[in-house]
Design a protein around this motif. Structure first.
Motif, mmCIF file in Angstrom:
data_model
loop_
_atom_site.group_PDB
_atom_site.id
_atom_site.type_symbol
_atom_site.label_atom_id
_atom_site.label_comp_id
_atom_site.label_asym_id
_atom_site.label_seq_id
_atom_site.Cartn_x
_atom_site.Cartn_y
_atom_site.Cartn_z
ATOM 1 N N GLN A 13 70.560 1.569 52.870
ATOM 2 C CA GLN A 13 69.826 0.542 52.126
ATOM 3 C C GLN A 13 69.860 -0.800 52.856
ATOM 4 O OE1 GLN A 13 71.987 1.233 48.319
ATOM 5 N NE2 GLN A 13 69.981 1.392 47.366
ATOM 6 N N ASP A 14 71.018 -1.164 53.380
ATOM 7 C CA ASP A 14 71.109 -2.403 54.154
ATOM 8 C C ASP A 14 70.207 -2.345 55.380
ATOM 9 O OD1 ASP A 14 72.958 -3.338 52.354
ATOM 10 O OD2 ASP A 14 74.701 -2.801 53.561
ATOM 11 N N VAL A 40 66.592 -2.816 54.298
ATOM 12 C CA VAL A 40 66.310 -4.212 53.963
ATOM 13 C C VAL A 40 66.085 -5.033 55.234
ATOM 14 C CG1 VAL A 40 67.306 -6.319 52.990
ATOM 15 C CG2 VAL A 40 67.494 -4.169 51.747
ATOM 16 N N SER A 41 66.928 -4.824 56.237
ATOM 17 C CA SER A 41 66.757 -5.567 57.492
ATOM 18 C C SER A 41 65.454 -5.181 58.184
ATOM 19 C CB SER A 41 67.953 -5.313 58.415
ATOM 20 O OG SER A 41 68.004 -3.956 58.841
ATOM 21 N N GLN A 95 62.754 -4.154 56.654
ATOM 22 C CA GLN A 95 61.674 -4.741 55.863
ATOM 23 C C GLN A 95 61.418 -6.185 56.290
ATOM 24 O OE1 GLN A 95 59.682 -3.227 53.601
ATOM 25 N NE2 GLN A 95 58.534 -5.124 53.476
ATOM 26 N N ARG A 96 62.481 -6.908 56.550
ATOM 27 C CA ARG A 96 62.336 -8.291 57.014
ATOM 28 C C ARG A 96 61.736 -8.336 58.420
ATOM 29 N NH1 ARG A 96 66.361 -11.369 57.902
ATOM 30 N NH2 ARG A 96 65.252 -13.240 57.271
ATOM 31 N N LEU A 128 59.347 0.538 52.045
ATOM 32 C CA LEU A 128 59.493 0.304 50.608
ATOM 33 C C LEU A 128 59.718 1.614 49.857
ATOM 34 C CD1 LEU A 128 56.788 -2.446 49.887
ATOM 35 C CD2 LEU A 128 59.277 -2.692 49.799
ATOM 36 N N THR A 172 63.179 2.746 50.522
ATOM 37 C CA THR A 172 64.119 1.913 49.773
ATOM 38 C C THR A 172 64.232 2.394 48.324
ATOM 39 O OG1 THR A 172 63.605 0.008 51.176
ATOM 40 C CG2 THR A 172 64.659 -0.436 49.065
ATOM 41 N N GLU A 200 67.518 3.941 46.501
ATOM 42 C CA GLU A 200 68.009 3.422 45.224
ATOM 43 C C GLU A 200 68.187 4.555 44.214
ATOM 44 O OE1 GLU A 200 69.378 0.882 42.357
ATOM 45 O OE2 GLU A 200 69.062 0.485 44.487
#
Length: 324
Positions: free
Chosen positions: A194-195, A198-199, A201-202, A232, A235, A239
């Motif tokens: 997940q981390d 997220v990175s 996605q940025r 997404l 992600t 989740e």
């Protein structure tokens, strides 16, 4: 170590030396670079290569930035994820003068598979930007595979919790202890994925802004948007797996409590069953001089019968009530 690649008919081809074909090189991959290798890359491309300490900065502002016409993007990626212990580390992507530089200190699998695939298949690797997008697509595909494997592991853990094969309580207890450790490892693995997502996605958001600035990169912008949607969806999948892991943890703890309560119930029933016979035996074990039953001809069988009856009646009552 530096791996250098050039384009050959929209395909990547590795060259043995960075400086023999430095004008044609479009991708330089730095794996645990030395000070001399960093200096050589900086001289070649004209921008500073981030150090390991700079790559590991936790401030959000230090992960994505532009400097002297170059774009720096850092993502956290897993490595050795097929083994028992995986490694998480930062990877920095640098776009400068139409070329791509990657800096890393561990070995994500995509960095092994992507060059081989890009050499054998046409992935539209024309410049540093298109190579970066194709590399990110390979990384996201790898993360999708890892999540699929994690999903399969979660299903296996769920089956072992709710359909144990061990018949003995002691074996089931050992199995639940193993399951708890596996749940802990899966939770850590999914959390790290997940981390990483997220990175990424940025990074794709930052890369999308770069492609928007170039009106001729319509196809690349479409690929970046697709990449962002894929991240997404992964992600959301991660989740969902995280929620399942929490449920399995609660279920495992509940199963352990049930096993413990069953043991305590058996001990409690045994104590209640043997309490009346113990009371009768204690009475007739008293050292009084005048105990008429001791002189009876059938006194001993009567006392034994009373003790047996005192044990059988509570047991029968528990069975009738469904407590056993």
């Amino acid at each position: 170590m530096i791996r250098a690649f050039v384009t050959d008919k929209d395909r990547l081809r590795q060259v043995p030396d960075l400086f023999d074909m430095h004008e044609k090189i479009v991708w330089a991959d730095l794996m645990q670079p030395t000070k001399e290798e960093e200096a050589a890359i900086e001289k070649w491309i004209g921008v500073d290569v981030p150090t390991r300490e700079e790559m590991e900065e936790i401030e959000i502002s230090s992960r994505l930035y532009s400097e002297d016409g170059a774009y720096f993007m850092t993502a956290t990626l897993p490595a050795h994820a097929d083994g028992e212990t995986h490694v998480m580390g930062p990877v920095t992507f640098v776009l400068a003068k139409g070329k791509l530089i990657t800096v890393r200190y561990h070995e994500p699998r995509a960095f092994k598979t992507f060059p081989m695939r890009a050499e054998n298949a046409n992935l539209n690797c024309m410049d540093g930007q298109s190579i970066l997008i194709a590399l990110l697509e390979a990384i996201v595909d790898r993360l999708a595979d890892l999540l699929e494997r994690a999903s399969s592991d979660v299903i296996d853990i769920s089956h072992r919790i709710f359909h144990p094969t061990e018949k003995k309580a002691s074996k089931r207890d050992q199995g639940f202890q193993i399951i708890l450790r596996q749940i802990g490892r899966e939770e850590l693995f999914i959390s790290n994925i997940q981390d990483s997502l997220v990175s990424l996605q940025r990074v794709t958001g930052f890369l999308g802004n770069i492609t928007i600035a170039d009106p001729h990169e319509k196809e690349l912008r479409a690929r970046v948007k697709t990449l962002s949607r894929d991240i997404l969806s992964l992600t959301a999948h991660a989740e969902s797996l995280s929620q399942k892991i929490i449920f399995l943890l609660d279920a495992t703890l509940g199963m352990i409590n049930i096993e413990q309560n069953a043991i305590i119930k058996i001990v409690s029933v045994a104590a209640v069953v043997f309490l009346p016979p113990t009371l009768v035996a204690s009475i007739y074990g008293m050292n009084f001089d005048l105990m008429p039953e001791l002189k009876w001809e059938y006194g001993y069988p009567l006392a034994v019968g009373v003790m047996v009856l005192a044990a059988v009646l509570p047991f029968w009552w528990f069975k009738r009530r469904g407590w056993l």
